[in-house]
Scaffold this motif. Sequence first.
Motif, short mmCIF file in Angstrom:
data_model
loop_
_atom_site.label_atom_id
_atom_site.label_comp_id
_atom_site.label_asym_id
_atom_site.label_seq_id
_atom_site.Cartn_x
_atom_site.Cartn_y
_atom_site.Cartn_z
N UNK A 1 18.05 -33.19 -6.53
CA UNK A 1 16.68 -33.09 -6.02
C UNK A 1 16.61 -33.46 -4.55
N UNK A 2 17.26 -34.57 -4.19
CA UNK A 2 17.22 -35.00 -2.79
C UNK A 2 17.89 -33.98 -1.88
N UNK B 1 13.37 -28.53 3.43
CA UNK B 1 12.68 -28.96 4.64
C UNK B 1 13.37 -28.41 5.89
N UNK B 2 14.69 -28.40 5.88
CA UNK B 2 15.44 -27.88 7.03
C UNK B 2 15.18 -26.40 7.25
N UNK B 3 15.26 -25.63 6.18
CA UNK B 3 15.05 -24.19 6.35
C UNK B 3 13.58 -23.88 6.63
N UNK B 4 12.66 -24.72 6.17
CA UNK B 4 11.24 -24.51 6.51
C UNK B 4 11.03 -24.70 8.00
N UNK B 5 11.65 -25.73 8.56
CA UNK B 5 11.54 -25.92 10.01
C UNK B 5 12.16 -24.75 10.76
N UNK B 6 13.30 -24.26 10.30
CA UNK B 6 13.95 -23.12 10.95
C UNK B 6 13.07 -21.87 10.84
N UNK C 1 2.47 -20.98 8.42
CA UNK C 1 2.56 -21.33 7.01
C UNK C 1 3.90 -20.84 6.49
N UNK C 2 4.44 -21.57 5.52
CA UNK C 2 5.71 -21.15 4.91
C UNK C 2 5.63 -21.32 3.41
N UNK C 3 6.14 -20.33 2.70
CA UNK C 3 6.13 -20.34 1.23
C UNK C 3 7.44 -19.72 0.73
N UNK C 4 8.10 -20.39 -0.20
CA UNK C 4 9.30 -19.78 -0.79
C UNK C 4 8.92 -18.68 -1.77
N UNK D 1 20.49 -21.83 3.94
CA UNK D 1 20.75 -23.25 3.72
C UNK D 1 20.57 -23.62 2.25
N UNK D 2 19.50 -23.09 1.69
CA UNK D 2 19.22 -23.42 0.29
C UNK D 2 20.29 -22.88 -0.64
N UNK D 3 20.71 -21.64 -0.39
CA UNK D 3 21.75 -21.06 -1.23
C UNK D 3 23.06 -21.83 -1.08
N UNK D 4 23.37 -22.19 0.16
CA UNK D 4 24.58 -22.99 0.36
C UNK D 4 24.44 -24.35 -0.30
#
Length: 513
Positions: free
Chosen positions: A5-6, A13-18, A210-213, A244-247
């Motif tokens: 989870x962490x 959060x990292x990919x949202x900023x990117x 705004x960002x949404x997965x 990033x998330x996939x990795x």
Amino acid sequence: MLVWSLLLRDLSALETRALRQDVARVLSTLSASQAGLEALARDWGHWNDTYAFVASGDETLYQENLNAPFFETFDLDLVLIADRTGRLVYAAHAEAAGLGALSPDELRAFGPEHPLWLRDPAAREPRSGLLQLPGGIALVALSPILTSTGEGPSRGSFLVARYLTEARLAAYAQHTLAAVSLAPYEELTALVAADHPGLTQHQLAARTLYSYPRDDATLLGYAALHDLFGRPLAALRVSEPRVFYQQGLVSARALIAAVALVGLSFSALVLVLVERLLLARLGFLSAEVARIAQRGDVSARLDLPGVDELSRLAGDINGMLASLERAFAALRESRERYALAAQGANDGLWDWEAARGVTLSSRCAALLGLPEVEQVRPPWQLIRHVHPDDRQRVLKQLAAHLRGESAHFESELRLRDAEGRYRWMLLRGVAVRAEPSAAPPLAPAGAPSADGGVAHRPQPTRSLRRAHRSPQPHPPHATPRVRPQAAPGGGGRALSRPQPLQSHQRQFGPQGR
């Protein structure tokens, strides 16, 4: 799961900023394109030839300057020139083969009543922004028509437009990994309303990013777009792969797999150690104890080396076996001494136990003329050997002793041997009880009865005297050992010792009175 989870939270959060940075880059590129378009409109609006064209209608201006190369050079889709009343004096849009006239829809869209046109003669500054046109959303810029020195009064408006096509949006995002498109403004408001229920339109307009997965593979970023007049127009949608998330998923799965593998390996190691150090030794200990119990060999010992609890338990069991071996040896020696003493005293022993019956020793069986082997018989079979004249008296004496009315049991009686002859014998014994107050009852169905009182010891009678006149051979005394039926919580045992008969009783035959 906590690490999972962490890790995924931080990667999200990292990919949202990117993503927001990429949306900001696309907006910045769009603003730069708008600024360039506005500068182009200003250059052509503040020009003496344009200023003269609106007044004279000389075609030299658009024949020599506003031609197809002009549209291609500045990547334009539409050029309009209108006077201060909003009447179009020039209109052309780019086509694949050159320039074309406006469609009826476009002509109606840019009619004199359109608020876009600059009607103020004192207008000096250009303006630009997005505008919904019949051909789609376009980036437009218009400038008041002035002289080359910027003097007026303004004679109208010079407008250039560039549609936001997919190719142009892709060019805006060429320095990012994002795919850029335009979405209806309602799509953004629906997402924001679901994520931020209390957000007003004013707050929505103030917050641009705004960002949404969308899913585990795609992340969507939105920016609200407003038209030239500040009205909501569309949403800039930026779609990026969640690299990033996939990795992170791959790394997290690899981490979990590694942890699981380590856990399984550790568990297997623990199981092996438990099997070797505990279960195998415990199984060996259990099997050895069962083998000793099955063989009844208390001289055997357990061989379980070590310094753990099982080894100490094996040592304790060996100590118990040693104690049992000493106890059994002492018991065997005591029995041997007792057997020798009984044999020397010419006694016979019998043991009455409720669970088994009456056990006759070989000497006792010999006194009754039975085979000289130790044997077990039901009590009622032996009671039938008592002379009928003695039976009730003997049973009363036995019952009185079992009730605790006498310290020991003693009775002289006649017992029938295997040949049918009656022999005089002296019985003595002591009942062993679990509790001093327990008086075990006798078994029914031919067993002795507990009824009756204490009978007196029989004295020599006339029949005894007649026995002297008709002597019969009399064997040595039988000394039975009685174990009556035990009451709950107790048991009994009667042990007799041989007693010498009187001289007138030694050759008493089987006759009765």
